[in-house]
Design a protein around this motif. Structure first.
Motif, PDB file in Angstrom:
ATOM      1  N   MET A   1     -10.609  62.871 -50.243  1.00  0.00           N
ATOM      2  CA  MET A   1      -9.234  63.169 -51.049  1.00  0.00           C
ATOM      3  C   MET A   1      -7.972  62.362 -50.449  1.00  0.00           C
ATOM      4  SD  MET A   1      -9.278  67.122 -52.261  1.00  0.00           S
ATOM      5  CE  MET A   1      -9.731  67.906 -50.934  1.00  0.00           C
ATOM      6  N   ALA A   2      -7.138  61.658 -51.445  1.00  0.00           N
ATOM      7  CA  ALA A   2      -6.123  60.945 -50.997  1.00  0.00           C
ATOM      8  C   ALA A   2      -4.870  62.272 -50.889  1.00  0.00           C
ATOM      9  CB  ALA A   2      -5.530  60.220 -51.936  1.00  0.00           C
ATOM     10  N   PHE A   3      -3.882  61.909 -50.113  1.00  0.00           N
ATOM     11  CA  PHE A   3      -2.476  62.876 -50.083  1.00  0.00           C
ATOM     12  C   PHE A   3      -2.690  64.057 -49.295  1.00  0.00           C
ATOM     13  CE2 PHE A   3      -2.422  61.115 -54.759  1.00  0.00           C
ATOM     14  CZ  PHE A   3      -1.686  59.904 -54.488  1.00  0.00           C
ATOM     15  N   ILE A   4      -3.719  63.968 -48.382  1.00  0.00           N
ATOM     16  CA  ILE A   4      -3.603  65.332 -47.713  1.00  0.00           C
ATOM     17  C   ILE A   4      -4.248  64.956 -46.136  1.00  0.00           C
ATOM     18  CG2 ILE A   4      -4.852  66.474 -49.600  1.00  0.00           C
ATOM     19  CD1 ILE A   4      -7.485  66.576 -47.976  1.00  0.00           C
ATOM     20  N   GLY A   5      -3.757  66.154 -45.452  1.00  0.00           N
ATOM     21  CA  GLY A   5      -4.164  66.056 -44.204  1.00  0.00           C
ATOM     22  C   GLY A   5      -3.469  65.301 -43.102  1.00  0.00           C
ATOM     23  N   SER A   6      -2.426  64.883 -43.320  1.00  0.00           N
ATOM     24  CA  SER A   6      -1.415  64.005 -42.494  1.00  0.00           C
ATOM     25  C   SER A   6      -0.806  64.713 -41.415  1.00  0.00           C
ATOM     26  CB  SER A   6      -0.556  63.129 -43.217  1.00  0.00           C
ATOM     27  OG  SER A   6       0.475  63.474 -43.579  1.00  0.00           O
ATOM     28  N   GLU A   7      -0.333  65.973 -41.784  1.00  0.00           N
ATOM     29  CA  GLU A   7       0.496  66.856 -40.913  1.00  0.00           C
ATOM     30  C   GLU A   7       1.928  66.204 -40.913  1.00  0.00           C
ATOM     31  OE1 GLU A   7      -1.752  67.928 -37.274  1.00  0.00           O
ATOM     32  OE2 GLU A   7      -3.455  68.839 -38.694  1.00  0.00           O
ATOM     33  N   LEU A   8       2.496  65.606 -41.833  1.00  0.00           N
ATOM     34  CA  LEU A   8       3.617  64.956 -41.948  1.00  0.00           C
ATOM     35  C   LEU A   8       4.753  65.898 -41.283  1.00  0.00           C
ATOM     36  CD1 LEU A   8       5.708  62.931 -42.961  1.00  0.00           C
ATOM     37  CD2 LEU A   8       5.581  63.888 -45.065  1.00  0.00           C
ATOM     38  N   ASP A   9       5.663  65.640 -40.550  1.00  0.00           N
ATOM     39  CA  ASP A   9       6.652  66.416 -40.035  1.00  0.00           C
ATOM     40  C   ASP A   9       7.835  66.334 -40.952  1.00  0.00           C
ATOM     41  OD1 ASP A   9       8.811  67.618 -38.859  1.00  0.00           O
ATOM     42  OD2 ASP A   9       9.080  66.197 -37.282  1.00  0.00           O
TER      43      ASP A   9
END
Ligand SMILES: [Zn+2]
Length: 321
Positions: free
Chosen positions: A7-15
């Motif tokens: 899936m795109a758009f998930i899991g980056s743990e962006l701050d």
């Protein structure tokens, strides 16, 4: 490159650095040295495998209608700006070879970048860039469509780095919307349900989906949508995984359920065709060799759910994301 059935758009743990949204001085300092992703009518500036970040102060950003704070990455502030007022010609083809005819070139953009449909490019971005682009698109589209106070009609103002709008007349506070949508893998023994809506690309089929209504649980929404669209009755519902889907502001809630009936009576206003498909036939869809049916878009949760079902991973307790 990402797993193409992931899936795109998930899991980056962006701050997302929420604490800075209420600190205008710190935010201004971050903005002065920040990186900004411009969007033209919902399309991010994007290159072959990376988003088209510009330094703050780039001429393209001069007339931005709105600039919003997305978060912090490697110590730098990341922003998105709505540059829809730039007089580009819709339909003008970009020069980059990886782009579609509908993509838009900007004479002031660095070479190799164009404003492109994020759905077409989402699997080319790494997770953090994809999350930043999705967040920016959703937030800017909310600003574009919520310019006036919903309580009194006065033009409202963006505050808190773009994460709120405030009415200068009545003081009402407005927050960005996220609309929950259920999307469900419906199975019946060794077969799963696919449907297609009018207006989709030719041959494309996907899982059924629909908006959750006020006062409704996710589980009830799954059963209601399946019944409305195909006439099927379904049993218990299990939540699987979610995906932000900024077209314009959905959160896709992936679920699975087992059908208790088999006959399909599609509602023609929502579903052009619905069908049961077995694992072996679905494999040919994913391989691109099926004569008639095309798989859901790469990066979309529907494709991920179907791929997990094909791999027999839904009941094994594996993490889905
Ligand atoms: Zn107001």
């Amino acid at each position: 490159m990402r797993d193409t059935d992931g899936m795109a758009f998930i899991g980056s743990e962006l701050d997302r650095a929420q604490e800075l949204r209420t600190d205008p001085e710190a935010l201004a300092a971050l903005a002065a040295a920040g990186r900004v992703l411009p969007f033209w009518r919902g399309r991010p500036l994007i290159g072959a495998e990376a988003a088209g970040w510009l330094d703050a102060g780039h001429p393209i950003l001069a007339a931005a209608a709105e600039t919003v704070f997305l978060g912090r990455l490697d110590g730098r502030g990341m922003f998105a700006a709505d540059v829809s007022a730039r007089p580009l010609e819709a339909g003008a083809a970009a020069t980059g070879s990886s782009f579609d005819v509908g993509d838009l070139a900007d004479p002031e953009a660095p070479a190799g970048l164009a404003y492109a449909d994020l759905r077409q490019q989402m699997t080319a971005l790494d997770p953090v860039e994809a999350e930043l682009a999705a967040t920016g698109r959703a937030l800017l589209e909310w600003h574009r469509s919520h310019r006036f106070c919903a309580a009194c009609g006065t033009p409202s103002l963006a505050v808190r780095g773009g994460w709120q709008r405030q009415c200068p007349a009545c003081g009402a506070e407005h927050f960005p919307r996220t609309d929950p949508v259920v999307i469900m893998l419906v199975t019946l023994g060794n077969r799963t349900l696919l449907g297609r809506s009018p207006g989709w690309p030719p041959g494309m089929f996907s899982c059924l989906a629909g908006f959750v209504e006020p006062g409704e649980t996710l589980e009830a929404a799954v059963r209601r949508e399946v019944a409305e669209e195909t006439g099927l009755r379904c049993g218990p519902v299990r939540y699987l995984a979610s995906q932000p889907w900024p077209f314009p502001s959905s959160l896709m809630l992936g679920a699975r359920t087992e059908a208790e009936t088999e006959a399909l009576t599609p509602d023609p206003s929502e579903i052009e065709e619905a069908l049961w498909i077995g694992r072996e036939e679905l494999l040919t869809v994913f391989a691109g060799t099926h004569p008639r049916i095309r798989a859901p878009r790469r990066g979309a949760i529907a494709r991920h759910l179907l791929a997990m079902w094909l791999a027999d991973r839904l009941d094994s307790g594996d993490r889905l994301v």
